[in-house]
Design an enzyme around this catalytic site. Sequence first.
Site, PDB file in Angstrom:
ATOM      1  N   CYS A   3       0.921  -1.173   0.038  1.00 17.46           N
ATOM      2  CA  CYS A   3       0.006  -0.126  -0.184  1.00 17.46           C
ATOM      3  C   CYS A   3       0.932   1.347  -0.039  1.00 17.46           C
ATOM      4  O   CYS A   3       1.571   1.316   0.913  1.00 17.46           O
ATOM      5  CB  CYS A   3      -0.870  -0.035   1.323  1.00 17.46           C
ATOM      6  SG  CYS A   3      -1.772   1.585   1.229  1.00 17.46           S
ATOM      7  N   CYS A  11      -1.703   7.071   5.607  1.00 15.55           N
ATOM      8  CA  CYS A  11      -2.958   6.257   6.012  1.00 15.55           C
ATOM      9  C   CYS A  11      -2.392   5.232   6.946  1.00 15.55           C
ATOM     10  O   CYS A  11      -1.527   4.432   6.378  1.00 15.55           O
ATOM     11  CB  CYS A  11      -3.760   6.176   4.867  1.00 15.55           C
ATOM     12  SG  CYS A  11      -5.271   5.093   5.692  1.00 15.55           S
ATOM     13  N   CYS A  14      -4.849   0.694   8.314  1.00 17.15           N
ATOM     14  CA  CYS A  14      -4.612  -0.722   8.384  1.00 17.15           C
ATOM     15  C   CYS A  14      -3.481  -1.227   9.486  1.00 17.15           C
ATOM     16  O   CYS A  14      -2.126  -1.121   8.921  1.00 17.15           O
ATOM     17  CB  CYS A  14      -3.954  -1.487   6.811  1.00 17.15           C
ATOM     18  SG  CYS A  14      -5.383  -1.657   5.770  1.00 17.15           S
ATOM     19  N   CYS A  87      -7.003   3.234  -2.855  1.00 16.06           N
ATOM     20  CA  CYS A  87      -7.021   2.371  -1.705  1.00 16.06           C
ATOM     21  C   CYS A  87      -7.013   1.092  -2.001  1.00 16.06           C
ATOM     22  O   CYS A  87      -8.008   0.501  -2.599  1.00 16.06           O
ATOM     23  CB  CYS A  87      -7.922   2.705  -0.364  1.00 16.06           C
ATOM     24  SG  CYS A  87      -7.919   1.587   0.821  1.00 16.06           S
ATOM     25  N   GLU A 261     -34.902  -7.015  14.639  1.00 17.82           N
ATOM     26  CA  GLU A 261     -34.012  -5.935  14.426  1.00 17.82           C
ATOM     27  C   GLU A 261     -34.388  -4.545  14.617  1.00 17.82           C
ATOM     28  O   GLU A 261     -35.508  -4.050  14.418  1.00 17.82           O
ATOM     29  CB  GLU A 261     -33.461  -5.955  12.833  1.00 17.82           C
ATOM     30  CG  GLU A 261     -32.661  -4.685  12.204  1.00 17.82           C
ATOM     31  CD  GLU A 261     -31.261  -4.627  13.141  1.00 17.82           C
ATOM     32  OE1 GLU A 261     -30.890  -3.457  13.625  1.00 17.82           O
ATOM     33  OE2 GLU A 261     -30.556  -5.643  13.322  1.00 17.82           O
ATOM     34  N   ASN A 311     -26.035 -11.874  17.031  1.00 16.75           N
ATOM     35  CA  ASN A 311     -25.292 -11.368  16.382  1.00 16.75           C
ATOM     36  C   ASN A 311     -25.089  -9.611  16.764  1.00 16.75           C
ATOM     37  O   ASN A 311     -25.474  -8.932  16.038  1.00 16.75           O
ATOM     38  CB  ASN A 311     -25.220 -11.473  14.946  1.00 16.75           C
ATOM     39  CG  ASN A 311     -24.260 -10.653  13.940  1.00 16.75           C
ATOM     40  OD1 ASN A 311     -23.124 -10.618  14.404  1.00 16.75           O
ATOM     41  ND2 ASN A 311     -24.580 -10.327  12.782  1.00 16.75           N
ATOM     42  N   CYS A 338     -18.319  -9.670  16.880  1.00 16.32           N
ATOM     43  CA  CYS A 338     -17.104  -8.991  16.275  1.00 16.32           C
ATOM     44  C   CYS A 338     -16.146  -8.624  17.579  1.00 16.32           C
ATOM     45  O   CYS A 338     -14.971  -7.875  17.353  1.00 16.32           O
ATOM     46  CB  CYS A 338     -17.707  -7.966  15.553  1.00 16.32           C
ATOM     47  SG  CYS A 338     -18.462  -6.674  16.425  1.00 16.32           S
TER      48      CYS A 338
END
Length: 379
Positions: A3, A11, A14, A87, A261, A311, A338
């Site tokens: 990158c 940037c 990441c 990107c 939801e 979730n 997550c």
Amino acid sequence: MECGYYDRDLCRSCTVIEVPYARQLARKQQLVRDLVDSHGGPRWFEPVASVEAGFRNKAKMVVAGKVGAPTLGILDRGGRGIDLRDCPLYPEPVTRAIHALAEFIARVRLLPYDVAKRRGELKHLIVTGNPDGRLMIRFVLRSTGQLAKIRDNTDLLRELVPHADVLSVNIQPEHKAVIEGAEEILLSRQGELIMPVNGIDLRVRPRSFFQTNTRVTEQLYRQVADWVDAVDPASVWDLYCGVGGFALHVAAPTREVAGTEISAEAVASARDTARAMGLPDEGPGSVRFLADDAAATPADLPGTPELAIVNPPRRGLEASLCAWLENSSVDHVVYSSCNATTLARDLGRMPSLRPVEARLLDMFPHTGHYEVAVLLRRG
């Protein structure tokens, strides 16, 4: 992954891009295992790896710069725009659209928002792409002051971005770190982007959430469907169901599925998909969706399911929902997370539900983020 933006120190999003990808994956696997194994030591499947580039289906670009010369990317510490339109995280159709949209913004002379001066109109550009290269384009404006410029130039916009199925403007008037506001103005006849996933045409509306890595999401849905089919419950609740991905993947002729939801937009999308699939909304083989807070679902839906899918966002489950699951007759829970830290906390709140199988799915290469799915069984 190479990158140039990272190499030039433009940037640093990441954060672990310099770590070889196999090592990134192994570190994440060890992290989630350490947290989950303390609550039961499940059987771990091989982690699901992502491609290293071109995997993000959504680009959220800060618009800065000047009239006629916009930047699309992020802001530096001084509030100046850093252009990231190439990107490598984005697939080619999204990258091509970002370039075309930069041209559109310049030619129409939209006024970028200046964060330092709190002046201007165009704050963000959000581009979502499906596996077929179809797109949803959203302009986030401070007010409706330049809405007419966009609306009056939709022919040019479609010429520059011919694969755009959904066009909209979002109004975000507040000066704070919130990307979008509550008001959405649709500029296209089509209001939903079709997102094919494992042969199911999910529908994504402008303000609906959808996982950012479509290929890994397909494998997440398949893994959960495999677990549910192995258990073969007669009834399933899909809590925090989003646009209905899990619920629609576990539908079966003898099974009743209900999804809840809090986002009415997402529920509308889920219902549209269920109707297009010809699924009834009551009785055997049914799939129905309810706009509701997941923590309130046990009081709002009749009975108790044999299996529940949860979730939640990064903050994890509400304590009240953990308590209900712990004290209920639900035999199995599939928990997709997550954030393994809040997952481990919630497992501690539900000691009767033990992890039996688990899998890491790497939605977010080159960062510390991930998805982990765990099958829990009572006893």
